[in-house]
Design a protein around this motif. Structure first.
Motif, mmCIF file in Angstrom:
data_model
loop_
_atom_site.group_PDB
_atom_site.id
_atom_site.type_symbol
_atom_site.label_atom_id
_atom_site.label_comp_id
_atom_site.label_asym_id
_atom_site.label_seq_id
_atom_site.Cartn_x
_atom_site.Cartn_y
_atom_site.Cartn_z
ATOM 1 N N GLU A 23 0.844 -1.195 0.000
ATOM 2 C CA GLU A 23 0.000 0.000 0.000
ATOM 3 C C GLU A 23 0.878 1.244 0.000
ATOM 4 O O GLU A 23 1.848 1.331 0.746
ATOM 5 C CB GLU A 23 -0.913 0.006 1.229
ATOM 6 C CG GLU A 23 -1.904 -1.156 1.266
ATOM 7 C CD GLU A 23 -2.697 -1.202 2.567
ATOM 8 O OE1 GLU A 23 -2.346 -0.441 3.501
ATOM 9 O OE2 GLU A 23 -3.646 -2.003 2.651
ATOM 10 N N PHE A 24 0.503 2.195 -0.851
ATOM 11 C CA PHE A 24 1.124 3.515 -0.818
ATOM 12 C C PHE A 24 0.105 4.491 -0.239
ATOM 13 O O PHE A 24 -1.031 4.113 0.057
ATOM 14 C CB PHE A 24 1.572 3.919 -2.223
ATOM 15 C CG PHE A 24 2.713 3.080 -2.743
ATOM 16 C CD1 PHE A 24 4.020 3.363 -2.390
ATOM 17 C CD2 PHE A 24 2.472 1.991 -3.583
ATOM 18 C CE1 PHE A 24 5.078 2.587 -2.868
ATOM 19 C CE2 PHE A 24 3.515 1.208 -4.071
ATOM 20 C CZ PHE A 24 4.825 1.509 -3.709
ATOM 21 N N ALA A 25 0.485 5.738 -0.096
ATOM 22 C CA ALA A 25 -0.383 6.708 0.587
ATOM 23 C C ALA A 25 -1.745 6.836 -0.074
ATOM 24 O O ALA A 25 -2.774 6.922 0.609
ATOM 25 C CB ALA A 25 0.314 8.074 0.656
ATOM 26 N N THR A 26 -1.782 6.809 -1.405
ATOM 27 C CA THR A 26 -3.045 7.095 -2.101
ATOM 28 C C THR A 26 -3.647 5.901 -2.828
ATOM 29 O O THR A 26 -4.745 6.000 -3.367
ATOM 30 C CB THR A 26 -2.830 8.223 -3.133
ATOM 31 O OG1 THR A 26 -1.789 7.834 -4.043
ATOM 32 C CG2 THR A 26 -2.439 9.519 -2.436
ATOM 33 N N PHE A 27 -2.917 4.763 -2.869
ATOM 34 C CA PHE A 27 -3.477 3.613 -3.582
ATOM 35 C C PHE A 27 -2.789 2.328 -3.115
ATOM 36 O O PHE A 27 -1.728 2.356 -2.495
ATOM 37 C CB PHE A 27 -3.314 3.767 -5.101
ATOM 38 C CG PHE A 27 -1.886 3.655 -5.586
ATOM 39 C CD1 PHE A 27 -1.432 2.486 -6.189
ATOM 40 C CD2 PHE A 27 -0.994 4.717 -5.437
ATOM 41 C CE1 PHE A 27 -0.124 2.374 -6.629
ATOM 42 C CE2 PHE A 27 0.311 4.609 -5.883
ATOM 43 C CZ PHE A 27 0.747 3.437 -6.482
ATOM 44 N N THR A 28 -3.415 1.205 -3.441
ATOM 45 C CA THR A 28 -2.843 -0.115 -3.158
ATOM 46 C C THR A 28 -2.315 -0.687 -4.466
ATOM 47 O O THR A 28 -3.074 -0.920 -5.407
ATOM 48 C CB THR A 28 -3.902 -1.050 -2.557
ATOM 49 O OG1 THR A 28 -4.396 -0.466 -1.339
ATOM 50 C CG2 THR A 28 -3.315 -2.424 -2.258
ATOM 51 N N ALA A 29 -1.000 -0.899 -4.535
ATOM 52 C CA ALA A 29 -0.370 -1.356 -5.777
ATOM 53 C C ALA A 29 -0.509 -2.856 -5.975
ATOM 54 O O ALA A 29 -0.687 -3.333 -7.096
ATOM 55 C CB ALA A 29 1.113 -0.968 -5.787
ATOM 56 N N VAL A 30 -0.414 -3.610 -4.889
ATOM 57 C CA VAL A 30 -0.512 -5.071 -4.940
ATOM 58 C C VAL A 30 -1.450 -5.513 -3.821
ATOM 59 O O VAL A 30 -1.288 -5.091 -2.674
ATOM 60 C CB VAL A 30 0.873 -5.738 -4.777
ATOM 61 C CG1 VAL A 30 0.749 -7.259 -4.767
ATOM 62 C CG2 VAL A 30 1.825 -5.280 -5.882
ATOM 63 N N ARG A 31 -2.422 -6.372 -4.161
ATOM 64 C CA ARG A 31 -3.473 -6.743 -3.215
ATOM 65 C C ARG A 31 -3.438 -8.235 -2.895
ATOM 66 O O ARG A 31 -3.802 -9.062 -3.722
ATOM 67 C CB ARG A 31 -4.858 -6.412 -3.795
ATOM 68 C CG ARG A 31 -5.062 -4.957 -4.147
ATOM 69 C CD ARG A 31 -6.381 -4.752 -4.880
ATOM 70 N NE ARG A 31 -6.528 -3.359 -5.303
ATOM 71 C CZ ARG A 31 -7.087 -2.407 -4.568
ATOM 72 N NH1 ARG A 31 -7.586 -2.709 -3.377
ATOM 73 N NH2 ARG A 31 -7.170 -1.178 -5.022
ATOM 74 N N SER A 32 -2.967 -8.575 -1.732
ATOM 75 C CA SER A 32 -3.032 -9.937 -1.202
ATOM 76 C C SER A 32 -2.691 -10.987 -2.266
ATOM 77 O O SER A 32 -3.463 -11.908 -2.550
ATOM 78 C CB SER A 32 -4.428 -10.207 -0.620
ATOM 79 O OG SER A 32 -4.399 -11.361 0.195
ATOM 80 N N LEU A 33 -1.497 -10.857 -2.820
ATOM 81 C CA LEU A 33 -1.070 -11.695 -3.934
ATOM 82 C C LEU A 33 -0.544 -13.042 -3.443
ATOM 83 O O LEU A 33 0.332 -13.101 -2.577
ATOM 84 C CB LEU A 33 0.038 -10.960 -4.704
ATOM 85 C CG LEU A 33 0.385 -11.446 -6.092
ATOM 86 C CD1 LEU A 33 -0.753 -11.175 -7.058
ATOM 87 C CD2 LEU A 33 1.660 -10.739 -6.574
ATOM 88 N N GLY A 218 -4.835 -4.264 -11.807
ATOM 89 C CA GLY A 218 -5.302 -3.636 -10.576
ATOM 90 C C GLY A 218 -4.744 -4.269 -9.314
ATOM 91 O O GLY A 218 -5.424 -4.328 -8.290
ATOM 92 N N GLY A 219 -3.498 -4.745 -9.372
ATOM 93 C CA GLY A 219 -2.856 -5.286 -8.175
ATOM 94 C C GLY A 219 -3.178 -6.728 -7.870
ATOM 95 O O GLY A 219 -2.722 -7.261 -6.852
ATOM 96 N N VAL A 220 -3.960 -7.394 -8.717
ATOM 97 C CA VAL A 220 -4.303 -8.801 -8.501
ATOM 98 C C VAL A 220 -4.003 -9.596 -9.773
ATOM 99 O O VAL A 220 -3.851 -9.035 -10.858
ATOM 100 C CB VAL A 220 -5.789 -8.993 -8.108
ATOM 101 C CG1 VAL A 220 -6.112 -8.224 -6.833
ATOM 102 C CG2 VAL A 220 -6.712 -8.539 -9.235
#
Length: 381
Positions: A23-33, A218-220
């Motif tokens: 997670e970065f300040a304004t978005f999630t780059a990678v989600r529970s991969l 989208g990080g997934v």
């Protein structure tokens, strides 16, 4: 002992990512991969800019720290290990060669820094692997982009990493060089037997080299499998559109049994193999790749028993050498793409020709209508 011999000596370990999140300040780059890369394989992370593939690579390299989740090599966790302590090396798009050192010394740099003995022999072995033995005394500026890329590869491989990370390594090369290097990279990976994890947005590049591709969005991971599996049997509209081109046509499921799902498409019933039908009720998108679509002037026979539709009109003809690409407007208003090899069997069909359209049922697939039909489509610049 050669790198190839060492890599097959039984110590190879798979790379495993578990619930990896950044997670970065304004978005999630990678989600529970969740991801496992078997030892000794060529693995590609493929997706558009901003999908999270490079962030994933940087976490494996130790250049970014995960917000949560773990990274393992075999049984050893390396999630928070310093980059230089990981048995991992990275090759970047910009090569990062030392301009003041010749090629031999660039490749030798890491070994000399660690005080390794017998450096010259190992450098010669690496330069032979990348077919640059005759260039050892040149400076990087005297070499082509493709040669510089091979130097960067040799410099990374000489450190005998368990995993080699490749971050858009061919992006700076022109098309002809890039295609040549795709073949070279695969040859080298096969020869040394190491695990290669390759990040790219280039579908052809991933499909040419990789044993397994994970398509990210989208990080997934949207879908993971062999190049043929992803291309022939996509499970989402994103994968169908992002990997090559496809026709997605609206239809309604009319019935299903253990082998086949039947779909009504504007009054014509078409069949989809059950293992390629990713919905079995309601509305869906019938997918067929353009090269699987067969055309014939209205009323003439088509050698494709099965799904057959009439009333098409050719609205565009593009001759591209090995094939001719047609757009065919169907009675319901949608334009279908059809790619036909230029074998000389018949003349190119003219704009405005009335045609029938057909495809073999085993080549079609069915996706849920809830998915965005335009997802993954690459817009023309």
């Amino acid at each position: 002992m050669s790198l190839a011999a060492e890599s097959t000596s039984g110590s190879a370990r798979s790379l495993r990512l578990t619930a990896l999140t950044k997670e970065f300040a304004t978005f999630t780059a990678v989600r529970s991969l969740d991801l496992e890369v078997p030892a000794g394989t060529f693995f590609a992370l493929l997706g558009p800019s901003g999908c999270g593939k490079t962030t994933t690579l940087r976490m494996v390299a130790g250049l970014d720290t995960p917000t949560s989740g773990t990274i393992h090599l075999g049984q050893d966790e390396i999630t928070y290990q310093k980059p230089y302590r990981r048995p991992v090396n990275t090759v970047f798009q910009n090569y990062a060669l030392f301009p003041h050192l010749n090629i031999h010394d660039n490749v030798a740099f890491g070994l000399r820094r660690r005080g390794v003995k017998d450096v010259d022999r190992q450098v010669q072995e690496m330069l032979a692997l990348v077919e640059l033995e005759a260039q050892a005394r040149k400076k990087p500026t005297q070499m082509s982009g493709g040669q510089q890329q091979r130097v960067a590869l040799a410099r990374a491989l000489i450190n005998r990493p368990e995993v080699l990370l490749l971050d858009e390594p061919l992006g700076a090369l022109d098309l002809k060089l890039r295609r040549g290097m795709q073949i070279e990279l695969k040859r080298i990976q096969t020869e040394v037997g190491l695990t290669f994890v390759h990040v790219t947005h280039d579908q052809e590049e991933a499909m040419t080299m990789a044993d397994t591709i994970a398509v990210m969005n989208g990080g997934v991971i949207e879908q993971m499998g062999s190049p043929a599996e992803l291309y022939e049997n996509p499970r989402t509209t994103f994968v169908a559109n992002f990997l090559g081109q496809t026709n997605l046509m609206p239809g309604t499921v009319a019935g299903a049994d253990s082998d086949v799902v039947r779909v009504d498409m504007h009054g014509t019933q078409v069949s989809i193999p059950a293992d390629r039908a990713h919905t079995r009720e309601g509305s869906g998108w019938v997918g067929i790749r353009p090269e699987k679509v067969l055309l014939a002037p209205e009323g003439e026979p088509i050698d494709a028993p099965g799904n057959h539709m009439t009333g098409g009109v050719i609205t565009d003809v593009s001759f591209v050498g090995v094939s001719t690409q047609y757009l065919v407007r169907m009675p319901w208003g949608q334009e279908l793409m059809a790619f036909e090899q230029n074998t000389g069997r018949r003349a190119v069909l003219a704009h405005g020709t009335k045609v029938d359209v057909s495809w073999r049922p085993e080549f079609a697939f069915l996706l849920p209508a809830t998915q965005d039909v335009n997802a993954g489509a690459v817009e023309e610049a």
